[in-house]
Design an enzyme around this catalytic site. Structure first.
Site, PDB file in Angstrom:
ATOM      1  N   HIS A   1       0.118  -0.292   5.919  1.00 33.44           N
ATOM      2  CA  HIS A   1       1.323  -0.935   5.367  1.00 33.44           C
ATOM      3  C   HIS A   1       0.042  -1.548   4.452  1.00 33.44           C
ATOM      4  CE1 HIS A   1       4.143  -3.579   4.178  1.00 33.44           C
ATOM      5  NE2 HIS A   1       2.895  -4.746   4.474  1.00 33.44           N
TER       6      HIS A   1
ATOM      7  N   GLU B   1      -4.718  -5.563   9.356  1.00 33.21           N
ATOM      8  CA  GLU B   1      -3.788  -4.320   9.371  1.00 33.21           C
ATOM      9  C   GLU B   1      -5.615  -3.626  10.033  1.00 33.21           C
ATOM     10  OE1 GLU B   1      -1.732  -0.909   8.579  1.00 33.21           O
ATOM     11  OE2 GLU B   1      -1.452  -2.514   6.571  1.00 33.21           O
TER      12      GLU B   1
ATOM     13  N   LYS C   1       0.731   3.253  -1.254  1.00 33.54           N
ATOM     14  CA  LYS C   1       0.786   1.436  -2.286  1.00 33.54           C
ATOM     15  C   LYS C   1      -0.426   2.167  -3.226  1.00 33.54           C
ATOM     16  CE  LYS C   1       3.155  -1.279   0.859  1.00 33.54           C
ATOM     17  NZ  LYS C   1       2.678  -0.148   2.228  1.00 33.54           N
TER      18      LYS C   1
ATOM     19  N   HIS D   1       4.038  -1.605  -3.782  1.00 37.69           N
ATOM     20  CA  HIS D   1       4.165  -1.941  -3.006  1.00 37.69           C
ATOM     21  C   HIS D   1       6.466  -2.450  -3.291  1.00 37.69           C
ATOM     22  CE1 HIS D   1       5.383  -3.816   0.565  1.00 37.69           C
ATOM     23  NE2 HIS D   1       4.399  -5.481   0.888  1.00 37.69           N
TER      24      HIS D   1
ATOM     25  N   CYS E   1       9.441  -6.816   3.993  1.00 38.99           N
ATOM     26  CA  CYS E   1       8.807  -5.646   3.707  1.00 38.99           C
ATOM     27  C   CYS E   1       8.995  -4.882   4.509  1.00 38.99           C
ATOM     28  CB  CYS E   1       7.584  -5.945   3.225  1.00 38.99           C
ATOM     29  SG  CYS E   1       6.940  -7.294   1.374  1.00 38.99           S
TER      30      CYS E   1
ATOM     31  N   PHE F   1       6.776 -10.738   5.000  1.00 36.77           N
ATOM     32  CA  PHE F   1       7.209 -11.746   5.342  1.00 36.77           C
ATOM     33  C   PHE F   1       7.965 -12.745   5.884  1.00 36.77           C
ATOM     34  CE2 PHE F   1       6.107 -13.300   0.619  1.00 36.77           C
ATOM     35  CZ  PHE F   1       4.351 -12.481   1.004  1.00 36.77           C
TER      36      PHE F   1
END
Length: 423
Positions: free
Chosen positions: A312, A323, A344, A349, A172, A408
């Site tokens: 994010h 975050e 998002k 996403h 991502c 990831f």
């Protein structure tokens, strides 16, 4: 030559293009985000039976690339590559370019496009053909349709860009890396103009099944429009999205020489690794903090200059909490004066395309002085204690925006965008 820090060129953005679940181009997407429109709905790309725990996604609706691509190209390009070319086409037209600007050598004009997964739709289709009909029926176009790096390859062919050309693959964070690397390529003088961005088309049976098996996605199938709820105490996972974002980056002196309209500046790039876990973020958010601090330092900026953070903000329990704490740690006392948003909540996403789409949004926030809301935030999570613009779009001047992307594998990227004041 305009210099930065005595040795590095300033890098500006002169064109943007978007294909998102809330719009088929940049102006439409931007207007929808300011309204707080949701792109969520039941999956229509394939038949979703009861074996799928997740039946919702943020799909790109009504996409028709025929105005940009020929019929033969549409047949031979995977959906992710179609998105990429269409977004790049809009960005180039927005920048007033048909190729490298006059006086810029072809080898100083490059393309970097990020994608986390590439042509997964083609991969699934051709696997089925192999199993059902044998190897002789697999398409000769399978490999060039599937490989992630075909997206920048197609764009370079289209515009005659013979400079740096590759794909960044970091889950991502892929397209945030792409923008950062394009920024660096121009900054150090290896290119004058770059097309950068990201693309993803992963709303497919295998991808949905795979992420569902990880229990990473929301299962609010009866509430698709409000299932993506970053920072909300009832969030239960992300909602898959798809689409692309493209930007034209230029050395300042090149853009000014041709009289281009400058939309904003790419001011800083920070990147790090958690070195912690294959999917979970480091609990202390150290990697995210390092990336944000690095981006600020690279921009020659302090936390006091930050007015907006495009988080994010995935709507997963661990990411949003970690975050938020990382942002507070980096910004210190400034954190309570900064708007932190997750678009998002509307687009879902977009995986490898998220960084590019959200980078463009951050750029537009600086340019327009309007911050899109974070929708679906109804029940505050006490561990997410920042201002997420949950009450609607905010009008305020934004000097510097940070855009966070985490992937990831522990990949962390932060991009800093600065408002352009013709100075």
């Amino acid at each position: 030559m305009a210099m930065k820090n005595g040795s590095r060129r300033e890098v500006v953005v002169t064109g943007v293009g978007l294909v998102t679940p809330v719009g088929l181009d940049a102006p439409t997407s931007w207007a929808a985000l300011l309204r707080g429109d949701s792109g969520g709905g039941l999956i229509s790309h394939f038949e979703v039976d009861d074996d799928y725990p997740t039946k919702i996604a943020c799909e790109v609706k009504g996409f028709d690339p025929s105005g940009v691509l020929e019929a033969k190209e549409i047949r031979r390009f995977d959906r992710f590559a179609q998105f990429a070319v269409v977004a790049a086409d809009e960005a180039m037209r927005h920048a007033g370019l048909e190729g490298a600007p006059e006086g810029v050598p072809d080898h100083k004009f490059g393309v970097i496009i990020g994608s986390g997964i590439g042509g997964i739709g083609t991969f699934e289709e051709q696997c089925k053909i192999l199993l059902d009909r044998g190897p002789g029926r697999v398409s000769p176009f399978f490999v060039p349709m599937f490989i992630p790096d075909i997206a920048p390859g197609l764009i370079s062919i289209r515009y005659g860009a013979k400079g740096a050309n590759y794909t960044t693959v970091s889950a991502c964070a892929s397209s945030a890396h792409a923008i950062g690397e394009a920024f660096r390529t121009i900054e150090r003088g290896d290119a004058d103009v770059m097309i950068a961005g990201g693309t993803e088309a992963t709303i497919t049976p295998l991808t949905i099944a795979g992420f569902a098996a990880m229990k990473a996605m929301s299962t609010r199938n009866d509430e698709p429009e409000s299932a993506s709820r970053p920072f909300d105490n009832t969030r239960d996972g992300f909602v898959m999205g798809e689409g692309a974002g493209g930007l034209v980056l230029e050395a300042r002196e090149v853009a000014e020489a041709r009289g281009a309209t400058i939309l904003g500046q790419v001011a800083g790039y920070g990147l790090s690794a958690d070195a912690y876990h294959i999917t979970a973020p480091s609990p202390d958010g150290e990697g995210a903090q390092v990336a944000m601090r690095m981006a600020l330092d690279d921009a020659g900026a302090t936390p006091d200059e930050v007015d907006y953070v495009n988080a994010h903000g995935t709507s997963t329990p661990h990411n949003d909490r970690t975050e938020s704490a990382a942002i507070r740690s980096v910004l210190g006392d400034r954190a309570d004066s900064v708007v932190v948003g997750s678009t998002k909540s509307m687009t879902g996403h977009l995986l490898g395309a998220a960084g590019a789409v959200e980078g463009i949004i951050s750029l537009m926030v600086c340019r327009e002085g309007i911050i899109p809301p974070t929708i679906n935030l109804r029940e505050a999570d006490p561990e997410c204690d920042l201002d997420y613009a949950s009450d609607g779009a905010r009008e305020r001047p934004v000097r510097l925006a940070l855009s966070n992307s985490f992937g990831f594998g522990g990949h962390n990227v932060c991009l800093a965008f600065r408002r352009w004041d013709d100075g």
